[in-house]
Design a protein around this motif. Structure first.
Motif, PDB file in Angstrom:
ATOM      1  N   ALA A 113     105.907   2.289  32.140  1.00 46.74           N
ATOM      2  CA  ALA A 113     106.860   3.277  32.632  1.00 46.74           C
ATOM      3  C   ALA A 113     106.639   3.452  34.129  1.00 46.74           C
ATOM      4  CB  ALA A 113     106.673   4.610  31.909  1.00 46.74           C
TER       5      ALA A 113
ATOM      6  N   ASP B 175     111.192  11.995  22.522  1.00 45.19           N
ATOM      7  CA  ASP B 175     111.919  12.163  23.784  1.00 45.19           C
ATOM      8  C   ASP B 175     112.448  13.592  23.937  1.00 45.19           C
ATOM      9  OD1 ASP B 175     113.133  11.272  26.212  1.00 45.19           O
ATOM     10  OD2 ASP B 175     115.057  11.262  25.173  1.00 45.19           O
TER      11      ASP B 175
ATOM     12  N   LEU C 286     111.524   1.860  31.947  1.00 47.93           N
ATOM     13  CA  LEU C 286     110.543   1.159  31.126  1.00 47.93           C
ATOM     14  C   LEU C 286     110.799  -0.334  31.292  1.00 47.93           C
ATOM     15  CD1 LEU C 286     108.272   1.794  29.087  1.00 47.93           C
ATOM     16  CD2 LEU C 286     109.986   1.624  27.268  1.00 47.93           C
TER      17      LEU C 286
ATOM     18  N   TRP D 188     112.845   2.836  24.869  1.00 46.82           N
ATOM     19  CA  TRP D 188     112.229   4.142  25.078  1.00 46.82           C
ATOM     20  C   TRP D 188     111.782   4.825  23.780  1.00 46.82           C
ATOM     21  CZ3 TRP D 188     109.607   6.291  28.619  1.00 46.82           C
ATOM     22  CH2 TRP D 188     109.849   6.041  29.959  1.00 46.82           C
TER      23      TRP D 188
ATOM     24  N   LYS E 217     115.229   9.803  31.880  1.00 49.02           N
ATOM     25  CA  LYS E 217     114.982   8.411  31.527  1.00 49.02           C
ATOM     26  C   LYS E 217     116.092   7.493  32.046  1.00 49.02           C
ATOM     27  CE  LYS E 217     111.404   9.489  28.868  1.00 49.02           C
ATOM     28  NZ  LYS E 217     111.524  10.953  28.849  1.00 49.02           N
TER      29      LYS E 217
ATOM     30  N   HIS F 265     117.614   3.776  31.179  1.00 50.59           N
ATOM     31  CA  HIS F 265     117.627   2.801  30.087  1.00 50.59           C
ATOM     32  C   HIS F 265     118.288   1.504  30.534  1.00 50.59           C
ATOM     33  CE1 HIS F 265     116.817   5.924  26.891  1.00 50.59           C
ATOM     34  NE2 HIS F 265     117.335   6.692  27.849  1.00 50.59           N
TER      35      HIS F 265
END
Length: 292
Positions: free
Chosen positions: A165, A208, A234, A197, A189, A191
């Motif tokens: 991360a 999350d 990520l 994730w 986050k 993506h």
């Protein structure tokens, strides 16, 4: 079957459309400006449509002309590419990679490759689709997946999938680095299409709790969004090694080796006798071993 317009007229239209100038098209084709203009007029008469507007500084497409040129230009580009593949180029190697792999690893390492192999013309096809060694004329491919890939291919591991991360340096102010799982779970986050994730947080024993999510179609875009401070991305460690070293990103979450979907270089077994291709594979694996 509908009769096709004269090939010379189509060639003149293709060149004039790419350059929006009869004069420049004439220079490319090795004919006179009047000859190109005449061929385009014949094509317009054959099709009974106006393809160009003649403007003071050259040419401008009509709507129907632009639409037709988009199709015609693609056909001529395919013809040129198919013809080029027939010509022997012993020092050329065409490698197919994803846009993210090209942007975040291969291109930054090209100076090292050029220094090691100045005589090799390495050409990069960056595409998300799975390229064909036969129909696309590629010599090598770097792909993420799990063997076997096919009995006709030689397969060499480049990178194990190791996800981390990462975020812009400002996220380091939220606590000790790496962030504990609960703190990490609360961060916005970023993506990509792999969308790891949920599995990653479950691996850390967290769920999350992000206030917002940004979803992008490519990992390279997710990396750029993280650098811009849009959240935590990520990604595979090797793809962001340069950004971590330069301080554009910091590692805010522990590494997770997923145990699959690793990165491999693929080559037809028939290329074993091609010294140029073998040299590229050797460089790829040696350079990746340094980063790994």
């Amino acid at each position: 079957m509908t009769e096709l317009p004269p090939l010379n007229s189509l060639r003149a239209f293709d060149a004039a459309g790419r350059r929006l100038s009869f004069r420049s098209a004439a220079d490319e084709l090795g004919v006179t400006q009047g000859a190109v203009a005449q061929q385009v007029r014949q094509l317009e008469a054959n099709l009974d449509v106006v393809l160009f507007e003649r403007v003071p500084k050259g040419l401008a497409f009509t709507p129907v002309g632009r639409s037709y040129h988009n199709r015609i230009a693609g056909v001529f580009a395919d013809l040129r590419a198919a013809t080029a593949e027939l010509k022997p180029e012993p020092n050329k190697v065409l490698i197919s990679v994803t846009p993210t792999f090209a942007a975040k690893w291969l291109i930054p390492n090209l100076p090292d490759f050029t220094a090691a192999h100045p005589d090799i013309d390495l050409r990069i096809m960056a595409t998300e689709r799975v390229s064909s060694f036969h129909s696309d004329g590629i010599d090598l491919a770097v792909r993420q997946g799990s063997p076997p890939f096919g009995a006709s291919l030689d397969v060499t591991l480049m990178f194990k999938q190791s996800l981390i991360a990462v975020a812009a340096p400002k996220f380091a102010d939220k606590g000790d680095i790496p962030l504990d799982p609960e703190t990490l779970a609360k961060q916005p986050k970023v993506h990509d299409t792999h969308d790891h994730w949920a599995s990653y947080l479950a691996h850390l024993g967290a769920q999350d709790q992000s206030p917002r999510h940004l979803r992008l179609s490519q990992t390279s875009l997710a990396v750029d969004a993280a650098i811009a401070g849009q959240g935590v991305a990520l990604v595979n460690r090797f793809l962001v090694a340069n950004d971590l070293e330069a301080g554009r990103l910091v590692e805010v979450g522990a590494a997770w080796d997923t145990g699959g979907k690793d990165f491999y270089v693929l080559a037809p077994r028939t290329t074993k006798n091609n010294e140029t291709v073998v040299n590229v594979v050797t460089w790829l694996t040696a350079r990746s071993a340094e980063d790994a």
